[in-house]
Scaffold this active site. Structure first.
Site, short mmCIF file in Angstrom:
data_model
loop_
_atom_site.label_atom_id
_atom_site.label_comp_id
_atom_site.label_asym_id
_atom_site.label_seq_id
_atom_site.Cartn_x
_atom_site.Cartn_y
_atom_site.Cartn_z
CD GLU B 325 -13.72 -17.16 36.88
OE1 GLU B 325 -14.06 -16.48 35.89
OE2 GLU B 325 -14.52 -17.55 37.74
CB CYS B 416 -21.72 -17.95 34.26
SG CYS B 416 -20.29 -18.48 35.24
#
Lengths: 671, 671
Positions: B325, B416
């Site tokens: 990521e 998240c």
């Protein structure tokens, strides 16, 4: 102490005697016993002798490979090439030159070899160690401070030894000179002193010493070389790596890169660096044959099923991924990024010859022939002076240039492939025939002749004539000295039986089962198929003539649907050859071609083209971009395919083996 | 001993006093002081309040996130969600709910928060430790055996603390209740006891505790929190990793993944996990502002230049690569595989707000606005109940399905993004205005009003009305209590000045410089541009009206030629919005579209579409595959583009931001 020595000698004698009784059941007739008359291969062997071998020696001199040996002899200088295994380019070329000498005596070449062997011998240390980088006291990041310290990684000390042994045996067989053999024996004796139970142990970082030691054992009869080969094979799978294969796809972290992730007898998949892998499997086969090791055979049988069932390109090429020059996952066979190293194809030929020698099954020769006629000789230009390291199945225009290794080179920094091919080409006569007891095997259709010994009093001359691979008519003369009953096994290639490949990885799309005709003395005969061979069991007499007619239809191949990169595509074959379309014959592009599944193609021999090749002609659809780059359209245009092996002999451009039959989706690219 | 304590208290008082004198020169007007009247944003805040926040709490209950706290309170049970940082979803939603309460009182929500905070408080250990997985004596591979043992990797203990502090401060500011703040303080006091010079040291594995501690310091005035934030920042770059950044591209091996490869003041590139990275840079900015640390400022200035010059998507999205990521290499900005995590966009807003607060330059708001209106709110569906974790700039049909994360989800295993966006949306009012001394800054064009205090006796009400982002007419009322001379800084967006981006990463292809009109009380005024702001320096009096007219032409964007994936392509913008074409509006496909460089497009507001959006209409060329899949042709067809933020609210299909203007090459795909 003396008693122990005597005992050891005795034991080693017993072992030797035992070992000598064991070998492959199916014994290839060696290259020294075969006379080649084949148009297709004679030309290649001649180009190899007159162009490739001289080039390889010239480049070895120019690039400093020879200088490395001279400097080592003087214990001075700085290692002047790139890799510590550059020594092997000289060994491999000597090996190739030796095969060549056996087939075509050449005094000058023989003398050149003598001088080269003297140079090699001078670089050998008194105890037999031979590795120029260290002997000249040079340093190299790959080689470690002490001998063998980095052998498990990249020092290639045993790799160099392995190639030395292979070359030495070939030189001895071809010339009966012991000069290089003695150097090899001194080196092997050192290895035997250093490595073994209770001594140093290492899993060789790049396998080949196993095959080399097996050859040395055959040439010398000294069983300690065979035992050492086995020791090196059994040394694998003992090192602790950072991750297991389940935890990581990184083949270095897991040891898979060097086939060191598990003991060899627990290995079931073709994995890691492809050349290393097939050299290991070849070495395992040799040791298994010579020591009757069934656990090895079980392992390489499984590995072979995996390799041929899920990891081999249509061209016989192996090695999916450029990072690590390695096998990919099952069915991971991308075309454009295919690695298919020339050396891996060569190693696959070695391995499949050995698998046949165990099992006497034609399927191994189906893979060997496919590899030899396609993925392997594609690695060398028709001039014998230009090479490919990698052999992808597709080249496309990307960002204004052709993808990948897009043209042939006369040499490489890591020049394993040119010298490897220089030794493979002249070894081809050794793959044509084999014998098991009184049964004679004809494995490849290469015009040639040889003799089989039936018993002390009788022998058989066999010769074959054909225009293979262009033509399927094979005439085989069987000439026993005296009339005798024995079996002749003639391989019926899988492709001729509607089975292009020994697994379901590739199949023919049309399902046609063309007729195979087999006559003896003009009479059509029924024959039994046994392990892929037509078994001809009769009393043979002088001038008996077998006529085999293999169907030479153009066939369309489909890949197993798990091969994502070939979904909805067909490839073209005729006889043993895989075809490709090249830019030069298809209006400058191939990425835009569509071959409808029912496309009609005709074979046409073109003597003017690429030294004479059978082409496939027809019409294809082509997607055309307008001049102003603002639109596309489809047109029908002439289509021409050439044998894959002849690709890239006419400049740089697009090339394709697998053709879409439908357009399902389009990516417009603006670069 | 007592003397030392007194001395320490005194020193800490001095430090506190000093520190309190330092802060960002440009101070955003907090969300508590801004009243929102904006059509575009009011709707989003209302959806957030009525849909997103209730959903996030509901999911936190359903998935066991709340249960984790209850079990921790009872020191029993097994951690019943996936990640030890799942605790933070509750903190983040409390934070979002707090902002929301400040803007829209809601008794029920406030009571729910009270009960949730009680549940959180019960899970806190007596010494202040708060981390449900460990407190319930559960195990997790990421958390290590002892407290903080794996904090440098994946335990996220300090990450949980950081989010707790952020939530606590927001809850305190919004409600003036100290319930969550006291929990946070107990936790922060424990951290202060455990970590610091001569105590335990660690580089937090996922940054945010730095920002959180800075907020806690502002809320409490206790300088030890600020010192601890600085300590954590300076702890980076001390661990020894397997490889240096020069030796390896593997960001885990080098520590780049956690921005731990170098001390922060030596870092010059945006690197590693994108969310971690921008949270770190935000924390560095806070600590730099509060302690006057110029070395930090120098570092984040350089990193910002790198991020905005070479590593940011047109949508403001950051993070190129799904594995990790993370930020990619310079100019590595592929569209289809773009990661552009929603949380990273949120972090980028935090960071750019702080960069503005240092430098008072409008370029930071150019990035912030671009991110907010495009890459960030694209992460939440128009219903407020469906989310994207990743926000690529292209979705294509691959192997029969649409590439990547192809539809919105109501929640994720690692959730998240939904909870992060639930706290970002209601914080938007806090980004509109800022003040430096008597200079007032108008940064975003969001209809709203606020008050600036000029001095003890005078204040200014400012309100703005517009139909932004659809319309460029902005009316700004300036209402001083008493006539006064001061400067009003009105941001002139880069896109309006022919500079879509603060670097040469993106430029407009047509080079037009449209007129920006600025009037005061109906009179056109000349103005100075200073750091991207129109500076309006005059004596202001009641009912003064500024009228800004930003040009709303449709603009074609080109990317820097180093961005390989955008070569020969254009993207479309209007005002602050980046546009995309979706399958639903373009005959089912977008991968086949070609937009000639001179394409003529018109803006049309469509109240019926996607809650009302401005669309771009025109004609495009489209490559069409025939029914029989055997040919392609090009046709002209209707083209419609919608704002990127509104993508994927109407089913699963192709989508595209960057359009080829020419067809240079084609890949035919048969799957």
């Amino acid at each position: 102490m003396k008693k122990i020595l005597i005992l050891l000698t005795l034991l080693s004698f017993i072992a030797e005697t035992n070992a000598q009784n064991k070998d492959y059941p199916y014994k290839p007739i060696p290259f020294t016993e075969v006379k080649l008359t084949d148009e297709f291969w004679s030309h290649r062997l001649e180009v190899n002798r007159t162009a490739t071998i001289p080039l390889a020696f010239k480049k070895s001199e120019e690039t400093g490979r020879v200088k490395n040996f001279i400097q080592a002899a003087n214990h001075e200088g700085k290692f002047c090439t790139q890799y510590p295994f550059d020594d092997t380019d000289i060994y491999k070329t000597i090996e190739g030159a030796s095969y060549s000498l056996s087939l075509h005596p050449d005094k000058k070449l023989e003398m050149y070899l003598d001088s080269m062997i003297t140079i090699v011998g001078n670089a050998q240390e008194p105890d037999g160690y031979l590795y120029t980088a260290r002997t000249m006291n040079s340093t190299h990041a790959w080689m470690g401070k002490a001998r063998w310290e980095k052998e498990h990684e990249l020092s290639h000390e045993l790799y160099n030894s392995g190639h030395l042994f292979e070359a030495a045996v070939a030189h001895f067989q071809a010339t009966r000179k012991r000069s290089l053999l003695n150097i090899a024996i001194r080196n092997a004796d050192l290895l035997d002193q250093v490595f073994g139970e209770g001594k140093l142990s290492v899993a060789p970082g790049h396998e080949i010493v196993e095959m080399g030691l097996a050859k040395l054992y055959r040439a010398t009869g000294n069983v300690k070389y065979l035992n050492l080969a086995r020791f090196f094979i059994d040394a694998r799978g003992k090192r602790k790596y950072a991750k297991t294969s389940k935890e990581s796809d990184n083949v270095w972290e897991t040891g898979e890169y060097w086939q060191d992730h598990k003991p060899v007898i627990e290995q079931t998949e073709a994995t890691g660096h492809a050349v290393r892998a097939v050299y290991l499997y070849s070495g395992m086969a040799d040791v298994a044959a010579l020591t009757d090791n069934q656990a090895y055979v079980n392992a390489i049988n499984k590995i072979w099923e995996n390799a041929v069932g899920k990891k081999t390109y249509l061209t016989g090429g192996i090695g999916t991924a450029g990072d690590g020059e390695r096998f990919g996952k099952n069915y991971d066979l991308p075309n454009e990024s295919a690695y298919c190293e020339t050396c891996a194809a060569i190693g696959s030929v070695y391995w499949n010859l050995r698998m046949f020698s165990f099992h006497g099954d034609a399927k191994y020769f189906d893979v060997l022939e496919r590899t030899l006629y396609n993925g392997l000789i594609a690695g060398i230009g028709l001039d014998g002076l230009s090479f490919y390291y990698t052999n992808p199945l597709e080249m496309n225009m990307r960002d204004g240039t052709i993808s990948g290794e897009n043209k042939r080179s006369p040499w490489f920094g890591c020049s394993c492939c040119p010298t490897n091919i220089s030794r493979l080409i002249p070894s081809v006569p050794g793959y044509i025939y084999a014998q098991k007891g009184n049964s004679l095997y004809l494995n490849l259709f290469i015009s040639s002749s040889t003799q089989f010994q039936l018993d002390a009093k009788n022998s058989v001359s066999i010769s074959q004539q054909s225009n293979y691979p262009w033509d399927g008519n094979i005439k085989i003369n069987v000439e026993p000295l005296k009339n005798a009953s024995f079996k002749v096994y003639v391989r019926i290639p899988g492709w001729a039986k509607n089975e292009p490949f020994p697994s379901d990885l590739y199949t023919y799309s049309d399902g046609k089962k063309p007729e195979i005709s087999l006559k003896i003395n003009g009479q059509k005969v029924d024959y039994q198929l046994e392990n892929g061979y037509a078994v001809l069991n009769r009393e043979w007499k002088k001038k008996d003539l077998i006529e085999l007619n293999l169907p030479m239809e153009i066939r369309k191949v489909k890949a197993n649907e798990n091969v994502k990169d070939d979904i909805g595509k067909i490839a073209l074959e005729r006889g043993p050859l895989v075809y490709c379309a090249e830019f030069s014959d298809n209006s400058g592009l191939t990425g835009n071609l569509l071959l409808p599944e029912n496309v009609n193609l005709n074979a046409e021999f073109r003597p003017d083209l690429l030294n004479g090749v059978m082409t496939l002609k027809g019409s294809a659809k082509a997607v055309i971009i307008s001049e102003d780059k603002q639109s596309v359209s489809t047109r029908t245009q002439d289509f021409l395919a050439i044998p894959y092996f002849a690709r890239s002999n006419r400049g740089v451009g697009e090339m394709k083996v697998w053709f879409p039959t439908k357009i399902i989706n389009i990516d417009l690219r603006s670069e």
